[in-house]
Scaffold this motif. Structure first.
Motif, PDB file in Angstrom:
ATOM      1  N   LEU A 196      -8.638  -5.073   0.747  1.00 30.37           N
ATOM      2  CA  LEU A 196      -9.311  -4.103   1.601  1.00 30.37           C
ATOM      3  C   LEU A 196      -9.390  -2.738   0.927  1.00 30.37           C
ATOM      4  O   LEU A 196      -8.437  -2.309   0.284  1.00 30.37           O
ATOM      5  CB  LEU A 196      -8.557  -3.943   2.916  1.00 30.37           C
ATOM      6  CG  LEU A 196      -8.702  -5.043   3.971  1.00 30.37           C
ATOM      7  CD1 LEU A 196      -7.805  -4.733   5.159  1.00 30.37           C
ATOM      8  CD2 LEU A 196     -10.141  -5.187   4.410  1.00 30.37           C
ATOM      9  N   GLU A 252      -4.225   7.664  14.707  1.00 30.87           N
ATOM     10  CA  GLU A 252      -5.012   7.775  13.489  1.00 30.87           C
ATOM     11  C   GLU A 252      -5.814   6.483  13.331  1.00 30.87           C
ATOM     12  O   GLU A 252      -5.265   5.387  13.480  1.00 30.87           O
ATOM     13  CB  GLU A 252      -4.134   8.023  12.269  1.00 30.87           C
ATOM     14  CG  GLU A 252      -4.937   8.386  11.035  1.00 30.87           C
ATOM     15  CD  GLU A 252      -4.126   9.068   9.942  1.00 30.87           C
ATOM     16  OE1 GLU A 252      -2.888   8.997   9.972  1.00 30.87           O
ATOM     17  OE2 GLU A 252      -4.758   9.672   9.043  1.00 30.87           O
ATOM     18  N   PHE A 267     -13.690  -3.542   9.209  1.00 32.30           N
ATOM     19  CA  PHE A 267     -12.529  -3.473  10.082  1.00 32.30           C
ATOM     20  C   PHE A 267     -12.301  -2.040  10.550  1.00 32.30           C
ATOM     21  O   PHE A 267     -12.587  -1.087   9.826  1.00 32.30           O
ATOM     22  CB  PHE A 267     -11.248  -3.909   9.325  1.00 32.30           C
ATOM     23  CG  PHE A 267     -11.321  -5.254   8.662  1.00 32.30           C
ATOM     24  CD1 PHE A 267     -11.991  -5.422   7.463  1.00 32.30           C
ATOM     25  CD2 PHE A 267     -10.696  -6.351   9.239  1.00 32.30           C
ATOM     26  CE1 PHE A 267     -12.042  -6.669   6.841  1.00 32.30           C
ATOM     27  CE2 PHE A 267     -10.732  -7.597   8.616  1.00 32.30           C
ATOM     28  CZ  PHE A 267     -11.411  -7.753   7.422  1.00 32.30           C
ATOM     29  N   PHE A 281      -8.449   4.119  11.018  1.00 35.42           N
ATOM     30  CA  PHE A 281      -8.868   3.831   9.652  1.00 35.42           C
ATOM     31  C   PHE A 281      -9.973   2.793   9.646  1.00 35.42           C
ATOM     32  O   PHE A 281      -9.839   1.734  10.262  1.00 35.42           O
ATOM     33  CB  PHE A 281      -7.703   3.274   8.828  1.00 35.42           C
ATOM     34  CG  PHE A 281      -6.589   4.253   8.605  1.00 35.42           C
ATOM     35  CD1 PHE A 281      -5.510   4.307   9.461  1.00 35.42           C
ATOM     36  CD2 PHE A 281      -6.627   5.116   7.517  1.00 35.42           C
ATOM     37  CE1 PHE A 281      -4.476   5.210   9.256  1.00 35.42           C
ATOM     38  CE2 PHE A 281      -5.594   6.018   7.301  1.00 35.42           C
ATOM     39  CZ  PHE A 281      -4.520   6.066   8.183  1.00 35.42           C
ATOM     40  N   GLN A 316      -3.416   3.410  14.121  1.00 34.56           N
ATOM     41  CA  GLN A 316      -1.980   3.642  14.010  1.00 34.56           C
ATOM     42  C   GLN A 316      -1.579   4.645  15.077  1.00 34.56           C
ATOM     43  O   GLN A 316      -1.870   5.850  14.956  1.00 34.56           O
ATOM     44  CB  GLN A 316      -1.623   4.162  12.622  1.00 34.56           C
ATOM     45  CG  GLN A 316      -0.139   4.232  12.337  1.00 34.56           C
ATOM     46  CD  GLN A 316       0.140   4.517  10.871  1.00 34.56           C
ATOM     47  OE1 GLN A 316      -0.601   5.224  10.196  1.00 34.56           O
ATOM     48  NE2 GLN A 316       1.220   3.963  10.353  1.00 34.56           N
ATOM     49  N   PHE A 366      -9.749   1.142   2.153  1.00 34.37           N
ATOM     50  CA  PHE A 366      -9.603   1.931   3.362  1.00 34.37           C
ATOM     51  C   PHE A 366     -10.242   3.306   3.202  1.00 34.37           C
ATOM     52  O   PHE A 366     -10.243   3.896   2.116  1.00 34.37           O
ATOM     53  CB  PHE A 366      -8.120   2.145   3.697  1.00 34.37           C
ATOM     54  CG  PHE A 366      -7.461   0.959   4.329  1.00 34.37           C
ATOM     55  CD1 PHE A 366      -6.970  -0.074   3.545  1.00 34.37           C
ATOM     56  CD2 PHE A 366      -7.312   0.873   5.706  1.00 34.37           C
ATOM     57  CE1 PHE A 366      -6.348  -1.171   4.125  1.00 34.37           C
ATOM     58  CE2 PHE A 366      -6.683  -0.210   6.296  1.00 34.37           C
ATOM     59  CZ  PHE A 366      -6.212  -1.238   5.507  1.00 34.37           C
ATOM     60  N   GLY A 367     -10.735   3.832   4.320  1.00 33.04           N
ATOM     61  CA  GLY A 367     -11.142   5.219   4.353  1.00 33.04           C
ATOM     62  C   GLY A 367      -9.921   6.123   4.460  1.00 33.04           C
ATOM     63  O   GLY A 367      -8.787   5.646   4.601  1.00 33.04           O
ATOM     64  N   ALA A 368     -10.161   7.426   4.425  1.00 33.72           N
ATOM     65  CA  ALA A 368      -9.063   8.396   4.440  1.00 33.72           C
ATOM     66  C   ALA A 368      -8.405   8.527   5.806  1.00 33.72           C
ATOM     67  O   ALA A 368      -7.326   9.093   5.925  1.00 33.72           O
ATOM     68  CB  ALA A 368      -9.566   9.757   3.981  1.00 33.72           C
ATOM     69  N   GLY A 369      -9.074   8.020   6.840  1.00 28.45           N
ATOM     70  CA  GLY A 369      -8.500   8.083   8.179  1.00 28.45           C
ATOM     71  C   GLY A 369      -9.012   9.267   8.970  1.00 28.45           C
ATOM     72  O   GLY A 369      -9.373  10.312   8.413  1.00 28.45           O
ATOM     73  N   TYR A 383      -8.796  -0.213  11.927  1.00 27.70           N
ATOM     74  CA  TYR A 383      -7.376  -0.297  12.230  1.00 27.70           C
ATOM     75  C   TYR A 383      -6.954   1.007  12.907  1.00 27.70           C
ATOM     76  O   TYR A 383      -7.522   2.070  12.651  1.00 27.70           O
ATOM     77  CB  TYR A 383      -6.546  -0.490  10.953  1.00 27.70           C
ATOM     78  CG  TYR A 383      -6.541  -1.903  10.418  1.00 27.70           C
ATOM     79  CD1 TYR A 383      -7.569  -2.369   9.606  1.00 27.70           C
ATOM     80  CD2 TYR A 383      -5.482  -2.772  10.727  1.00 27.70           C
ATOM     81  CE1 TYR A 383      -7.543  -3.672   9.112  1.00 27.70           C
ATOM     82  CE2 TYR A 383      -5.463  -4.068  10.235  1.00 27.70           C
ATOM     83  CZ  TYR A 383      -6.493  -4.514   9.435  1.00 27.70           C
ATOM     84  OH  TYR A 383      -6.472  -5.798   8.948  1.00 27.70           O
ATOM     85  N   GLN A 394      -5.078  -8.326   8.419  1.00 29.06           N
ATOM     86  CA  GLN A 394      -3.814  -8.010   7.766  1.00 29.06           C
ATOM     87  C   GLN A 394      -2.851  -7.469   8.814  1.00 29.06           C
ATOM     88  O   GLN A 394      -3.227  -6.653   9.654  1.00 29.06           O
ATOM     89  CB  GLN A 394      -4.019  -6.988   6.649  1.00 29.06           C
ATOM     90  CG  GLN A 394      -4.756  -7.580   5.462  1.00 29.06           C
ATOM     91  CD  GLN A 394      -4.764  -6.687   4.244  1.00 29.06           C
ATOM     92  OE1 GLN A 394      -3.986  -5.735   4.136  1.00 29.06           O
ATOM     93  NE2 GLN A 394      -5.638  -6.999   3.301  1.00 29.06           N
ATOM     94  N   GLY A 398      -4.900  12.320   4.005  1.00 22.93           N
ATOM     95  CA  GLY A 398      -6.196  12.628   3.400  1.00 22.93           C
ATOM     96  C   GLY A 398      -6.699  11.602   2.398  1.00 22.93           C
ATOM     97  O   GLY A 398      -7.827  11.698   1.925  1.00 22.93           O
ATOM     98  N   LEU A 399      -5.846  10.635   2.070  1.00 19.87           N
ATOM     99  CA  LEU A 399      -6.238   9.606   1.100  1.00 19.87           C
ATOM    100  C   LEU A 399      -6.267   8.217   1.714  1.00 19.87           C
ATOM    101  O   LEU A 399      -6.701   7.257   1.063  1.00 19.87           O
ATOM    102  CB  LEU A 399      -5.272   9.601  -0.093  1.00 19.87           C
ATOM    103  CG  LEU A 399      -5.250  10.870  -0.940  1.00 19.87           C
ATOM    104  CD1 LEU A 399      -4.193  10.763  -2.037  1.00 19.87           C
ATOM    105  CD2 LEU A 399      -6.622  11.133  -1.560  1.00 19.87           C
ATOM    106  N   GLY A 400      -5.812   8.080   2.918  1.00 16.27           N
ATOM    107  CA  GLY A 400      -5.781   6.768   3.558  1.00 16.27           C
ATOM    108  C   GLY A 400      -4.767   5.849   2.913  1.00 16.27           C
ATOM    109  O   GLY A 400      -3.734   6.292   2.399  1.00 16.27           O
ATOM    110  N   LEU A 401      -5.060   4.560   2.925  1.00 14.39           N
ATOM    111  CA  LEU A 401      -4.192   3.561   2.308  1.00 14.39           C
ATOM    112  C   LEU A 401      -4.792   3.153   0.971  1.00 14.39           C
ATOM    113  O   LEU A 401      -5.981   2.872   0.871  1.00 14.39           O
ATOM    114  CB  LEU A 401      -4.083   2.314   3.190  1.00 14.39           C
ATOM    115  CG  LEU A 401      -3.092   2.361   4.340  1.00 14.39           C
ATOM    116  CD1 LEU A 401      -3.558   3.254   5.456  1.00 14.39           C
ATOM    117  CD2 LEU A 401      -2.839   0.945   4.853  1.00 14.39           C
ATOM    118  N   TYR A 421       0.843  -1.182   0.000  1.00 19.35           N
ATOM    119  CA  TYR A 421       0.000   0.000   0.000  1.00 19.35           C
ATOM    120  C   TYR A 421       0.886   1.243   0.000  1.00 19.35           C
ATOM    121  O   TYR A 421       2.020   1.219   0.460  1.00 19.35           O
ATOM    122  CB  TYR A 421      -0.853   0.076   1.270  1.00 19.35           C
ATOM    123  CG  TYR A 421      -1.851  -1.020   1.482  1.00 19.35           C
ATOM    124  CD1 TYR A 421      -1.516  -2.192   2.145  1.00 19.35           C
ATOM    125  CD2 TYR A 421      -3.173  -0.872   1.045  1.00 19.35           C
ATOM    126  CE1 TYR A 421      -2.453  -3.188   2.367  1.00 19.35           C
ATOM    127  CE2 TYR A 421      -4.117  -1.868   1.273  1.00 19.35           C
ATOM    128  CZ  TYR A 421      -3.742  -3.006   1.935  1.00 19.35           C
ATOM    129  OH  TYR A 421      -4.680  -3.989   2.152  1.00 19.35           O
TER     130      TYR A 421
END
Lengths: 116, 113
Positions: B101, B88, B34, B90, B38, B103-106, B36, A105, A40-43, A35
């Motif tokens: 997966l 942070e 999910f 997610f 960080q 993911f959202g922007a967080g 997650y 994960q 602002g864009l996440g993963l 990844y």
């Protein structure tokens, strides 16, 4: 404990250089992922692999390639680095095999790449 | 691919305050969900997940999340936050039988002591 390690925490490269990011997991996981993480864009998924020598494109594969010659190792390659590839790169692994999708994960610490 | 929306980019609150982070996804079929987290300087790690059964899921460190299928939502909650919850967060989704997966922007959560 699952351990996912990445070869470098910080990397500085010049535009046009070939860059190798390596990831190793020690839990015999079938699936491995690369990844990139941007504010602002996440993963966003670049590539993933569900078996040795198998790979599939993720959402943003352009400018990247991958290699998985051994089960525990998954490499991300930037053939010709560009400034827009400056980012945090995260590797992850998971198990059991595909078909369930609910497996956790496990992530590595990340490599922060700066392309000048 | 599914899209995942996290409503808040940055949340600042005081210790002992309650926390709720919103997450909505776009996929209409069966999903796995999910959260997650960080923490500063640490790896991304799983907080909790839902794949079937009781829609109220409890995770580590006192967090819980509720899956509301009709609203396509999976909001994260904690009744009383601590300074150590600064991190942070997610939200992530995949469809059943797909291990990729989205993911959202967080959401960055800052807890002030």
């Amino acid at each position: 404990d699952v351990k996912v390690t990445q070869s470098s925490r910080y990397l500085v490269k010049r535009t046009g250089e070939k860059v190798f990011l390596e990831c190793v997991q020690d839990m015999d996981h079938e699936n491995m992922f690369w990844y990139r993480q941007d504010p602002g864009l996440g993963l966003r998924l670049i590539y993933f692999s569900y078996d040795v020598k198998m790979k599939e494109k993720g959402d943003i594969p352009e400018g990247y390639s991958v290699s998985r010659e051994k089960k525990e190792r998954f490499s991300l390659i930037l053939e010709s680095a560009s400034t827009n590839q400056t980012s945090m790169y995260l590797c992850a692994s998971s198990s059991p095999p595909p078909g369930q999708g609910s497996e956790t994960q496990y992530f590595g610490p990340g490599t922060r790449l700066l392309v000048l | 691919a599914q899209s995942v929306s996290q409503h808040n980019h940055h949340v600042i609150l005081s210790e002992a305050a309650s926390l709720e982070l919103g997450c909505n996804y776009s996929y209409g079929g069966t999903v796995n969900l999910f959260w997650y987290v960080q923490y500063p300087g640490q790896h991304l790690q799983l907080l909790l997940k839902y794949f079937s059964g009781d829609p109220l899921v409890k995770g580590i460190k006192g967090f819980e999340a509720e899956f509301i299928k009709s609203k396509f939502s999976f909001n994260l909650r904690k009744p009383s936050v601590q300074w150590s919850d600064t991190a942070e967060y997610f939200c992530a989704v995949n469809s059943y039988n797909d291990y990729k997966l989205s993911f959202g922007a967080g959401t960055t959560v800052t807890v002030r002591a």
